[in-house]
Design a protein around this motif. Sequence first.
Motif, PDB file in Angstrom:
ATOM      1  N   THR A  96       0.862  -1.176   0.000  1.00 13.51           N
ATOM      2  CA  THR A  96       0.000   0.000   0.000  1.00 13.51           C
ATOM      3  C   THR A  96       0.903   1.232   0.000  1.00 13.51           C
ATOM      4  OG1 THR A  96      -0.128   0.109   2.411  1.00 13.51           O
ATOM      5  CG2 THR A  96      -1.851  -1.126   1.288  1.00 13.51           C
ATOM      6  N   ALA A 111      -0.564   4.755   5.237  1.00 21.20           N
ATOM      7  CA  ALA A 111      -0.229   3.547   4.489  1.00 21.20           C
ATOM      8  C   ALA A 111      -0.324   2.306   5.377  1.00 21.20           C
ATOM      9  CB  ALA A 111       1.178   3.668   3.890  1.00 21.20           C
ATOM     10  N   ARG A 114      -3.957   1.450   5.819  1.00 22.24           N
ATOM     11  CA  ARG A 114      -4.477   0.795   4.607  1.00 22.24           C
ATOM     12  C   ARG A 114      -4.021  -0.660   4.550  1.00 22.24           C
ATOM     13  NH1 ARG A 114      -3.238   5.787   0.474  1.00 22.24           N
ATOM     14  NH2 ARG A 114      -5.098   6.989   1.024  1.00 22.24           N
ATOM     15  N   LEU A 115      -2.775  -0.911   4.928  1.00 22.43           N
ATOM     16  CA  LEU A 115      -2.269  -2.273   4.939  1.00 22.43           C
ATOM     17  C   LEU A 115      -3.029  -3.121   5.955  1.00 22.43           C
ATOM     18  CD1 LEU A 115      -0.194  -4.366   4.004  1.00 22.43           C
ATOM     19  CD2 LEU A 115       1.327  -3.514   5.783  1.00 22.43           C
ATOM     20  N   LEU A 118      -6.352  -4.052   4.470  1.00 24.19           N
ATOM     21  CA  LEU A 118      -6.230  -5.081   3.437  1.00 24.19           C
ATOM     22  C   LEU A 118      -5.988  -6.460   4.046  1.00 24.19           C
ATOM     23  CD1 LEU A 118      -4.122  -3.358   0.634  1.00 24.19           C
ATOM     24  CD2 LEU A 118      -6.458  -4.194   0.468  1.00 24.19           C
TER      25      LEU A 118
END
Length: 160
Positions: A96, A111, A114-115, A118
Amino acid sequence: GDLKSILLRVTGRAAQSLVANWLGTIQWIGVSPYRPHHKRKNWFVSIASFDEPDTGHWDTQLVKIEAMRASGPGGQHVNRTNSAVRVTHIPTNITTSAQEERSQHLNRRLALARLAKLLATRDAEAQQSVVDAQWRQHHSLIRGNPIRIYKGTDFTKLDM
């Protein structure tokens, strides 16, 4: 009511070998204690084994963080600073990135968030695939060709 399925969690080699001896269809011949007036005398139970999905929490040591220059508008600021961040989860190679903020620290947090999302989605999908497999197994009971047959109502002598 009747039990549609039972999920047992077993660990260890001895428990796994015990389960391996029970995989398949088991037939029980007798009057059901749950449905005593039912005319059926042959009852079948399907035994199956499923592995749990790997849903371990990720560790920051398993993450590679790279700073880079952002692209897009921003003039001299974009050209001078490495404020964009790319985060890679090493075991899964999921990547990401974030470059919305002017601060590298804020982009790093974005980031990483976001990781995490996911990876959570990936774990939820893996868990759902196990549930789906269990449900398919529940509906694929084979009546006939049992690996074990029990008669009557005495369950105290089950050969475990």
